[in-house]
Design an enzyme around this catalytic site. Structure first.
Site, PDB file in Angstrom:
ATOM      1  N   LYS A 131     -66.937 -18.371 -20.207  1.00  0.00           N
ATOM      2  CA  LYS A 131     -67.642 -18.759 -21.202  1.00  0.00           C
ATOM      3  C   LYS A 131     -68.852 -19.574 -20.812  1.00  0.00           C
ATOM      4  CE  LYS A 131     -64.696 -22.526 -22.434  1.00  0.00           C
ATOM      5  NZ  LYS A 131     -63.464 -22.961 -22.917  1.00  0.00           N
ATOM      6  N   HIS A 133     -53.081 -23.834 -26.969  1.00  0.00           N
ATOM      7  CA  HIS A 133     -54.098 -24.363 -25.920  1.00  0.00           C
ATOM      8  C   HIS A 133     -53.636 -25.748 -25.955  1.00  0.00           C
ATOM      9  CE1 HIS A 133     -57.838 -25.012 -23.685  1.00  0.00           C
ATOM     10  NE2 HIS A 133     -58.304 -25.756 -24.521  1.00  0.00           N
ATOM     11  N   MET A 173     -89.731 -34.672 -18.555  1.00  0.00           N
ATOM     12  CA  MET A 173     -89.235 -33.442 -19.038  1.00  0.00           C
ATOM     13  C   MET A 173     -89.153 -32.543 -17.916  1.00  0.00           C
ATOM     14  SD  MET A 173     -90.874 -30.720 -22.092  1.00  0.00           S
ATOM     15  CE  MET A 173     -91.078 -32.191 -23.155  1.00  0.00           C
TER      16      MET A 173
HETATM   17  C1  LIG Z   1     -62.242 -23.066 -22.090  1.00  0.00           C
HETATM   18  C2  LIG Z   1     -60.852 -22.654 -22.255  1.00  0.00           C
HETATM   19  C3  LIG Z   1     -59.903 -22.802 -21.297  1.00  0.00           C
HETATM   20  C4  LIG Z   1     -60.294 -23.048 -19.776  1.00  0.00           C
HETATM   21  O1  LIG Z   1     -60.223 -24.435 -19.598  1.00  0.00           O
HETATM   22  P1  LIG Z   1     -60.248 -24.992 -18.266  1.00  0.00           P
HETATM   23  O2  LIG Z   1     -59.723 -26.409 -18.342  1.00  0.00           O
HETATM   24  O3  LIG Z   1     -61.829 -25.064 -17.789  1.00  0.00           O
HETATM   25  O4  LIG Z   1     -59.537 -24.244 -17.323  1.00  0.00           O
HETATM   26  C5  LIG Z   1     -58.826 -22.129 -21.519  1.00  0.00           C
HETATM   27  N1  LIG Z   1     -58.271 -21.804 -22.869  1.00  0.00           N
HETATM   28  C6  LIG Z   1     -59.183 -21.898 -23.708  1.00  0.00           C
HETATM   29  C7  LIG Z   1     -58.710 -21.714 -25.141  1.00  0.00           C
HETATM   30  C8  LIG Z   1     -60.560 -22.297 -23.776  1.00  0.00           C
HETATM   31  O5  LIG Z   1     -61.172 -22.424 -24.634  1.00  0.00           O
END
Ligand SMILES: *Cc1c(COP(=O)(O)O)cnc(C)c1O
Length: 358
Positions: free
Chosen positions: A34, A158, A305
């Site tokens: 992402k 998460h 800048m």
């Molecule tokens: C961004 C993200 C990750 C990756 O996390 P890291 O700490 O960079 O490994 C994993 N799961 C979700 C849901 C995320 O949004």
């Protein structure tokens, strides 16, 4: 390309990090790309990750997934941010997996599917307090609402504190997740909980999860200072380089940059580096140091800048290399100076800085 300032991404470092993770982690690896691959370039990173054994990609936005598809990448992609139901049609058409967490969403999304099947992962909130369902009732309602229009391929949560070794919440979240999905593990092809920090902490443990979502570690960075003990094999992929554009000698008592916040105390050699806050090199970096041929040189006066000025120990020729990040200047050092985390540093550089892949 005329501009001497550039971000260099070391593909071999990303390959190394994925390979080392695979040696330690039995689960399948989702490479999280992402935010333009945490500023490293989503398409390039995705390709390296897939070539080295990642089997799935993770992004935040549907647009980011479409960019990968448009680049010819056919691996499964999970969109982790919530989408409104009208995204379902395009997602199904392009074979993109969405994150969902309500039966109502499934009901509404059906009308956009035109008979296609949408693959989804159910998101469970066990302690982040942001996206996700929180009760077994909500989960059961989703299981009932999903008909042939939806392939409920995965379920996940998460962690809020996977990178804090002393945190109780990390264990509480695992318990909540297990309680919520009790008896349902076999219902899903993928059950997953871990980001980089969680993935490494689970290495060697017998856990009922078969996928990990790896972002920051793939880029060779530590999720937190205290995770460094677990992550000693990582190699950072990101460097930011430029060249001295102008070098001059100023006599004592001369001021530098906006606000005239710096005054030369003796005769000084001042170099100009063509990277500024419009590139994501923040104004707050005034006073930080960069590397010129192995010597650390302080940024004097305010970052502008498009450029900033440094105090050189002696005269250097115009065109001399300047390293802003990488080698002796660790991202974590800059992050600490800016009172933030390495994640934010790599994400903040704008598209004005070209990315070179080496
Ligand atoms: C961004 C993200 C990750 C990756 O996390 P890291 O700490 O960079 O490994 C994993 N799961 C979700 C849901 C995320 O949004």
């Amino acid at each position: 390309m005329f501009r001497p300032s550039r971000i260099e991404i070391d593909r071999a470092a990303i390959a190394h990090n994925i390979q080392e993770l695979r040696k330690r982690i039995p689960q399948a690896i989702m490479a999280v790309v992402k935010a333009n691959g945490y500023g490293h370039g989503a398409v390039e990173v995705a390709k390296v990750a897939l070539e080295n054994g990642a089997t799935m990609l993770g992004v935040a936005l549907l647009e980011e997934a479409i960019e990968l598809r448009d680049a010819g990448i056919s691996a499964p992609i999970l969109v982790m941010e919530a989408q409104f139901p009208d995204a379902a049609g395009v997602a199904a058409e392009r074979g993109i997996t969405l994150s969902v967490f309500s039966a109502e969403w499934l009901e509404e999304a059906k009308q956009f599917l035109n008979g296609q099947t949408l693959t989804v992962h159910i998101k469970v909130d066990t302690g982040m307090g942001r996206l996700g369902l929180r009760s077994r009732e909500e989960l059961d309602a989703m299981l009932n609402a999903a008909n042939e229009s939806f392939d409920l391929e995965g379920i996940y949560t998460h962690f809020a504190t996977a990178d804090e070794l002393g945190s109780e919440l990390y264990y509480e979240q695992q318990e909540r997740f297990e309680r919520l999905i009790e008896g349902l593990h076999d219902r899903f092809r993928y059950v997953h909980t871990s980001n980089s920090a969680g993935a490494i902490r689970m290495a060697g443990q017998d856990v009922p999860y078969n996928l990990v979502r790896v972002g920051i570690a793939m880029y060779g960075l530590y999720p937190s200072a205290e995770m460094q003990g677990f992550y000693s094999f990582l190699r950072p992929a990101f460097t930011l380089k430029s060249k001295l554009m102008h070098v001059k000698r100023l006599e004592a008592g001369q001021t530098i940059s906006y606000g005239a916040t710096y005054t030369t105390s003796t005769e000084e050699w001042i170099g100009t580096v063509p990277v500024g806050y419009a590139d994501g090199w923040l104004r707050k970096a005034s006073g930080f140091e960069v590397d010129v041929e192995g010597e650390r040189c302080p940024i004097v006066g305010r970052v502008c800048m498009d450029r900033f000025m440094i105090r050189l120990p002696r005269e250097y020729p115009v065109g001399t290399d300047v390293t802003l990040i990488g080698g002796p200047i660790a991202i974590d050092e800059l992050a600490m100076y800016l009172e933030t985390i390495n994640y934010e540093i790599v994400c903040e550089f704008t598209g004005r800085l070209p990315r070179h892949y080496v």
